[in-house]
Write an enzyme that holds these catalytic residues in place. Structure first.
Site, PDB file in Angstrom:
ATOM      1  N   LYS A   1       8.322  63.304  42.421  1.00 48.72           N
ATOM      2  CA  LYS A   1       9.305  62.408  43.045  1.00 48.72           C
ATOM      3  C   LYS A   1       9.447  62.709  44.553  1.00 48.72           C
ATOM      4  O   LYS A   1       8.804  63.613  45.059  1.00 48.72           O
ATOM      5  CB  LYS A   1      10.652  62.526  42.321  1.00 48.72           C
ATOM      6  CG  LYS A   1      10.559  62.307  40.801  1.00 48.72           C
ATOM      7  CD  LYS A   1      10.241  60.871  40.411  1.00 48.72           C
ATOM      8  CE  LYS A   1       9.758  60.685  39.000  1.00 48.72           C
ATOM      9  NZ  LYS A   1      10.734  60.887  37.950  1.00 48.72           N
TER      10      LYS A   1
HETATM   11  C1  PLP Z   1      11.104  60.751  36.471  1.00 51.46           C
HETATM   12  C2  PLP Z   1      11.863  59.669  35.838  1.00 51.46           C
HETATM   13  C3  PLP Z   1      12.935  59.900  34.963  1.00 51.46           C
HETATM   14  C4  PLP Z   1      13.279  61.248  34.403  1.00 51.46           C
HETATM   15  O1  PLP Z   1      13.411  62.245  35.309  1.00 51.46           O
HETATM   16  P1  PLP Z   1      13.178  63.782  34.873  1.00 51.46           P
HETATM   17  O2  PLP Z   1      13.723  64.521  36.044  1.00 51.46           O
HETATM   18  O3  PLP Z   1      11.723  63.975  34.663  1.00 51.46           O
HETATM   19  O4  PLP Z   1      13.983  64.014  33.631  1.00 51.46           O
HETATM   20  C5  PLP Z   1      13.652  58.804  34.515  1.00 51.46           C
HETATM   21  N1  PLP Z   1      13.343  57.556  34.869  1.00 51.46           N
HETATM   22  C6  PLP Z   1      12.307  57.288  35.676  1.00 51.46           C
HETATM   23  C7  PLP Z   1      12.010  55.869  36.043  1.00 51.46           C
HETATM   24  C8  PLP Z   1      11.528  58.335  36.177  1.00 51.46           C
HETATM   25  O5  PLP Z   1      10.469  58.053  36.950  1.00 51.46           O
END
Ligand code: PLP
Length: 376
Positions: A180
């Site tokens: 991210k």
């Molecule tokens: C990464 C992601 C999540 C979950 O995040 P985590 O930190 O991995 O639990 C939820 N929704 C979307 C669209 C994501 O890309």
């Protein structure tokens, strides 16, 4: 292998983490508040609550609203499974609304068709880093008295009509997974202007207990009460220190991501058989992902293109298998192929190309050159 996404960690990030490791508080300490305040200031909300993951952030949002058995939550099928799972954790029912073909963002017209007396919430997913049509969703939410939640896990730094993701919905969830925009290893955040929800989420991340360890230490009290069933969804202080350090670089990370997108866009602009998803003029895209659609009538299928690119060291990926197609959702909620034709058709042709701030010029050229040879 060039991955589709990866973190960018420098010495100053490492120093920030090490400093906390040498301090008194590894968890429940002052860095958490500092990280929360920095995010609030960045996105423009009154409250931010840091959590152990983006999934924990989504789950906490559903808890704060009070989603439970019998409640329906509308969301798009093109997203990561966690967006729907958070509804199921609370005993609620995820109801999908199909996406727009050009952006793969939830289609407000389809949303309105799915509303029933049981509907409580609409979750918009700012897919790939492009905000949904939040004005249209806000209008629907007002008309039917619904709460708006944003899954902003792709979209830290994105804007809709000049307003940052994080303050567009009633509650927004972010993730700090290494792919991210900024990372804390694992981590997440909820942003909101609602004090009641913010307090509920603070308790929910700490077993549903009214005070935390440090608060009790400061007041010299051992008394605590558990008023709600919560979880251990806390983030640590050294993760928060990493988050604070990373957030300072977010503007630069975004600039790099947008520059890479420009280079890809330039290449694809003169070609018909591969098209990037379209970007609306009133949105500022944060480019968590760079997604292209391959033309179906080309002789190479998506799988062939995928295999050849992978063989040549290019870590392309597919985001996402529509959530309603997963066995869990078919089995437990009765979804089936054909339920969401726009999402299902798009799924067969999409490919995510490498997109991360440390992607080098020669790597971008390598990706483009391979696509040129394989497809054109
Ligand atoms: C990464 C992601 C999540 C979950 O995040 P985590 O930190 O991995 O639990 C939820 N929704 C979307 C669209 C994501 O890309």
């Amino acid at each position: 292998m060039i991955p589709y996404g990866r973190q960018l960690i420098n010495e100053d990030d490492i120093e920030a983490v090490v400093e906390v490791l040498r301090s008194d508080y590894l968890t429940t300490g002052p860095k958490i508040n500092e990280f929360e305040n920095a995010i609030s200031e960045y996105v423009g909300t009154k409250y931010s609550i840091a959590l152990s993951s983006g999934t924990a952030a989504l789950h906490s949002a559903m808890h704060a609203i009070g989603i439970g058995p019998g409640d329906e939550v509308i969301l798009p099928p093109i997203t990561f499974a966690a967006t729907a799972n958070c509804v199921v954790y609370q005993g609620g029912t995820p109801v999908f609304a199909d996406v727009e073909p050009e952006t793969l963002l939830i289609d407000p017209i389809k949303v309105e068709k799915k509303i029933t007396p049981k509907t409580k919430v609409i979750i918009g997913v700012d897919y790939a880093g492009q905000p949904c049509d939040w004005n249209a969703l806000r209008g629907i939410a007002k008309k039917h008295n619904l709460i708006l939640v944003a899954d902003g896990c792709h979209a830290l730094g994105a804007e809709y009509r000049g307003v940052k993701v994080g303050s567009l919905a009633d509650l927004t969830a972010f993730s700090f997974h290494p792919v991210k925009h900024i990372t804390t290893g694992e981590g997440g955040m909820v942003t909101t202007d609602n004090q009641d929800w913010a307090e509920k989420i603070r308790m929910f991340r700490n077993h549903g207990i009214t005070t935390d360890h440090r608060e009790r230490e400061e007041t010299g009290s051992w008394l605590y009460e558990m008023t709600d069933l919560g979880f251990n969804y806390r983030i640590t202080d050294f993760q928060s220190a990493l988050g604070i350090s990373q957030l300072k670089k977010l503007p630069d990370f975004l600039k790099k991501r947008r520059k890479i997108a420009d280079q890809y866009n330039t290449f694809f602009s003169s070609r018909e058989s591969v098209k990037p998803l379209s970007v609306k003029t009133d949105r500022l895209h944060a480019y968590h992902l760079y997604v292209v659609k391959l033309h179906k009538d080309k002789e190479n299928s998506r799988q062939d293109v995928f295999n050849q690119l992978r063989k040549n060291g290019i870590g392309v990926n597919v985001h996402y298998i529509p959530v309603h197609m997963h066995p869990f959702y078919r089995k437990n909620f009765g979804y089936k192929a054909g339920d969401y034709p726009v999402a299902e058709k798009a799924f067969e042709s999409i490919l995510s190309l490498p997109m991360f701030p440390s992607l080098k010029k020669n790597e971008i050229e390598h990706v483009i050159e391979n696509i040129r040879q394989i497809i054109f």
